[in-house]
Write an enzyme that holds these catalytic residues in place. Structure first.
Site, PDB file in Angstrom:
ATOM      1  N   ASP A   1      46.309  51.428  35.450  1.00 29.02           N
ATOM      2  CA  ASP A   1      45.352  50.782  36.368  1.00 29.02           C
ATOM      3  C   ASP A   1      45.147  52.325  37.191  1.00 29.02           C
ATOM      4  O   ASP A   1      44.541  52.610  38.321  1.00 29.02           O
ATOM      5  CB  ASP A   1      44.354  49.896  37.512  1.00 29.02           C
ATOM      6  CG  ASP A   1      44.666  48.832  36.219  1.00 29.02           C
ATOM      7  OD1 ASP A   1      43.762  48.981  35.259  1.00 29.02           O
ATOM      8  OD2 ASP A   1      45.176  47.973  36.835  1.00 29.02           O
TER       9      ASP A   1
ATOM     10  N   LYS B   1      44.947  57.481  34.955  1.00 22.01           N
ATOM     11  CA  LYS B   1      45.466  57.727  34.247  1.00 22.01           C
ATOM     12  C   LYS B   1      45.076  58.665  32.889  1.00 22.01           C
ATOM     13  O   LYS B   1      44.749  59.669  32.550  1.00 22.01           O
ATOM     14  CB  LYS B   1      46.755  57.157  32.638  1.00 22.01           C
ATOM     15  CG  LYS B   1      47.692  56.930  34.191  1.00 22.01           C
ATOM     16  CD  LYS B   1      48.649  56.119  33.151  1.00 22.01           C
ATOM     17  CE  LYS B   1      48.634  54.793  32.979  1.00 22.01           C
ATOM     18  NZ  LYS B   1      48.361  53.736  33.451  1.00 22.01           N
TER      19      LYS B   1
ATOM     20  N   GLN C   1      49.729  50.973  31.121  1.00 27.83           N
ATOM     21  CA  GLN C   1      50.236  50.163  31.712  1.00 27.83           C
ATOM     22  C   GLN C   1      50.570  51.029  33.018  1.00 27.83           C
ATOM     23  O   GLN C   1      50.472  52.341  33.114  1.00 27.83           O
ATOM     24  CB  GLN C   1      50.918  49.434  31.636  1.00 27.83           C
ATOM     25  CG  GLN C   1      50.327  48.247  30.410  1.00 27.83           C
ATOM     26  CD  GLN C   1      50.158  48.771  29.434  1.00 27.83           C
ATOM     27  OE1 GLN C   1      50.683  48.976  28.047  1.00 27.83           O
ATOM     28  NE2 GLN C   1      48.554  47.991  28.763  1.00 27.83           N
TER      29      GLN C   1
ATOM     30  N   GLY D   1      43.360  50.174  29.435  1.00 23.86           N
ATOM     31  CA  GLY D   1      41.896  50.474  29.918  1.00 23.86           C
ATOM     32  C   GLY D   1      41.824  51.645  30.652  1.00 23.86           C
ATOM     33  O   GLY D   1      42.407  51.816  32.005  1.00 23.86           O
ATOM     34  N   HIS D   2      41.017  52.498  30.144  1.00 23.11           N
ATOM     35  CA  HIS D   2      41.417  54.123  30.485  1.00 23.11           C
ATOM     36  C   HIS D   2      40.025  54.210  30.502  1.00 23.11           C
ATOM     37  O   HIS D   2      38.915  54.361  29.221  1.00 23.11           O
ATOM     38  CB  HIS D   2      41.866  54.687  29.233  1.00 23.11           C
ATOM     39  CG  HIS D   2      43.718  54.652  29.332  1.00 23.11           C
ATOM     40  ND1 HIS D   2      44.108  55.326  28.572  1.00 23.11           N
ATOM     41  CD2 HIS D   2      44.181  54.185  30.391  1.00 23.11           C
ATOM     42  CE1 HIS D   2      45.492  54.564  28.907  1.00 23.11           C
ATOM     43  NE2 HIS D   2      45.344  53.564  29.994  1.00 23.11           N
TER      44      HIS D   2
HETATM   45  P1  IMP Z   1      50.256  41.293  29.067  1.00 22.89           P
HETATM   46  O1  IMP Z   1      50.625  43.238  28.416  1.00 22.89           O
HETATM   47  O2  IMP Z   1      48.387  41.378  28.139  1.00 22.89           O
HETATM   48  O3  IMP Z   1      51.072  41.270  27.648  1.00 22.89           O
HETATM   49  O4  IMP Z   1      50.329  41.182  30.362  1.00 22.89           O
HETATM   50  C1  IMP Z   1      51.298  41.468  30.724  1.00 22.89           C
HETATM   51  C2  IMP Z   1      51.326  41.680  32.563  1.00 22.89           C
HETATM   52  O5  IMP Z   1      50.697  42.913  32.365  1.00 22.89           O
HETATM   53  C3  IMP Z   1      49.712  41.496  33.392  1.00 22.89           C
HETATM   54  O6  IMP Z   1      50.435  40.844  34.500  1.00 22.89           O
HETATM   55  C4  IMP Z   1      48.307  42.048  33.205  1.00 22.89           C
HETATM   56  O7  IMP Z   1      47.612  41.837  33.777  1.00 22.89           O
HETATM   57  C5  IMP Z   1      49.610  43.445  33.194  1.00 22.89           C
HETATM   58  N1  IMP Z   1      48.978  44.406  32.576  1.00 22.89           N
HETATM   59  C6  IMP Z   1      49.051  45.112  30.710  1.00 22.89           C
HETATM   60  N2  IMP Z   1      48.192  46.075  31.036  1.00 22.89           N
HETATM   61  C7  IMP Z   1      47.645  46.046  31.945  1.00 22.89           C
HETATM   62  C8  IMP Z   1      47.232  47.532  32.095  1.00 22.89           C
HETATM   63  O8  IMP Z   1      46.477  48.467  30.872  1.00 22.89           O
HETATM   64  N3  IMP Z   1      47.156  48.007  33.972  1.00 22.89           N
HETATM   65  C9  IMP Z   1      47.326  46.924  34.695  1.00 22.89           C
HETATM   66  N4  IMP Z   1      47.628  45.871  34.359  1.00 22.89           N
HETATM   67  C10 IMP Z   1      48.139  45.146  32.500  1.00 22.89           C
END
Ligand code: IMP
Length: 429
Positions: A13, A16, A225, A40-41
């Site tokens: 977040d 990017k 991420q 989420g972009h």
């Molecule tokens: P997962 O990727 O859904 O398995 O989540 C694992 C961890 O990564 C959790 O803490 C999510 O909130 C975090 N996470 C996954 N994708 C994002 C992202 O795009 N932005 C921020 N946090 C993310």
């Protein structure tokens, strides 16, 4: 060389999407290399806000070809929904402009059900995943039992694979988690329809990229991420299941380690995190509300994918230095500088203390939980900076804040964002 990589330098977040969009307009190819629709972009063009989870942000530019690389896990339902949304908004999406690598792994309803069931079973030890099935899909990949996108071109084999996959997952769902079994036949039918629509997008992703490089094309690898969520180098187990780092870009796209000439680390001017896990500079109360915003604006600190309020804190230089070391950043992009306007003093974490000793950031969640931040106060500025269009127009203390970050990390800041729209971007070099 013509490969640039955009990497989240924090926990995701970082903004990017905007920078990918700005650079993407100059690129021939924009490729996603890891993660899935957990990302989420948000891209704002004129008064249009696009929220993309899976499709590379470059899709907004009609001369750009987008690739979903082999390192990604793809939910076909989300993919087709995003395609339909974009088409509805006038974005042209021909299959040869939006490619999917044959080696990309598919997310199924069983992965999502398992993600949800596991998180529920973990109770207060839950990771706080986005419940998009990301972890279970990558588990199947490393277990060598996953279903690759290439199979969408082979309907019979796909139907058999879905039946076997759902049968196996139903055993786990029902016996370990006490969840309802899934209907294998209904899912096979659903996936056969996805296959019909998605098959024209399939390609040999690695071959496509190397041919593009041989033709002198410019490639942008779009990170999702952030580094501190990396499976190996993040705050395990509170991480995602892929490698959102520069090395992950090479791995996920099939590029050699020397292929990139620009590795751009994107960081907010403060810190945020979604989900559980150590966060040394985390704030609560009024200070947190001040950084997070009310939630009324799309750029406030609420998850693009889940809508969850983000945890927020001051800028964490030990964590940023660690991210820079892991990724070999060649430049930094500092986003959301405008959010700090109006603060008299801006605390910045310059070191961690652990048992009275100064320590570095390390990928050890328990160790980090026992660290306390050492802050240095930087002078703030009262002016609204949203209309500043070049660096010299920024208040002296805002310029000093930017220069300070660059000096501390030892990497130049190339770009600063001072507001939510594309035009609110200042280029320093
Ligand atoms: P997962 O990727 O859904 O398995 O989540 C694992 C961890 O990564 C959790 O803490 C999510 O909130 C975090 N996470 C996954 N994708 C994002 C992202 O795009 N932005 C921020 N946090 C993310």
């Amino acid at each position: 060389m013509t490969v640039s990589i955009i990497i989240g330098a924090q926990w995701g977040d970082e903004g990017k999407g905007r920078i990918t969009d700005l650079l993407g307009s100059k690129m021939d190819v924009v490729a996603r290399f890891s993660g899935g629709d957990n990302a989420g972009h948000t891209v704002t063009i004129a008064d249009q806000i696009y929220k993309l989870h899976l499709i590379p942000s470059g899709i907004i530019h009609e001369n750009t070809t987008c690739l979903i690389g082999g390192g990604v896990v793809l939910n076909p339902k989300v993919f087709l929904r995003e395609v339909a949304d974009l088409r509805e908004r006038g974005v042209s999406i021909e299959p040869d402009r939006l490619l999917i690598s044959n080696t990309t792994h598919l997310i199924t309803p069983a992965h999502i059900a398992l993600d949800t069931a596991k998180e529920k079973a973990l109770g207060d030890k839950a990771i706080g995943t986005t419940q998009r099935g990301i972890g279970p899909a990558y588990s199947d990949k490393t277990d060598r039992s996953g279903i690759r996108a290439g199979m969408l071109a082979h309907p019979e084999a796909l139907a058999d694979a879905i039946h076997a996959h759902i049968a196996a997952k139903n055993v786990i769902l029902t016996t370990i988690y006490g969840a309802e079994p899934l209907d294998a036949e209904a899912i096979a039918v659903e996936y056969l329809e996805y296959a019909r629509q998605i098959a024209p997008h399939l390609t040999d992703g690695v071959g496509f990229l190397h041919e593009a490089l041989e033709d002198g094309k410019r490639i942008l690898a779009e990170g999702a991420q952030g580094t501190l969520l990396d499976l190996d180098h993040g705050t395990y187990p509170f991480v995602t299941s892929s490698s959102p780092t520069a090395s992950g870009a090479m791995l996920g796209l099939g590029l050699g380690p020397k292929a990139a000439d620009k590795i751009i680390g994107v960081t907010k001017a403060f810190s945020s995190r979604v989900g559980a896990g150590a966060f040394v500079t985390e704030l609560d109360g009024a200070a947190a509300r001040r950084l997070r915003g009310s939630g009324e604006n799309p750029w406030d600190e609420y998850g693009t994918t889940t809508g969850r309020p983000r945890r927020v804190g001051w800028l964490d230089l030990p964590a940023l230095k660690y991210a820079s070391d892991i990724n070999s950043f060649t430049e930094l992009v500092l986003t959301k500088l405008d959010i700090l306007s109006g603060l008299e003093e801006i605390p910045v974490c310059v070191a961690y203390e652990h048992d009275g000793e100064r320590v570095r950031f390390s990928a050890d969640n328990d160790h980090l939980l026992a660290c306390t931040p050492v802050y240095e106060s930087r002078p703030g500025w009262s002016e609204d900076i949203i209309n500043c269009t070049n660096f010299d127009e920024l208040p002296a203390n805002a310029q000093a804040y930017v220069n300070y970050v660059a000096e501390q990390i030892g990497v130049p800041v190339s770009t600063v964002s001072v507001g939510p729209a594309r035009r609110h971007t200042i280029f320093l070099s």
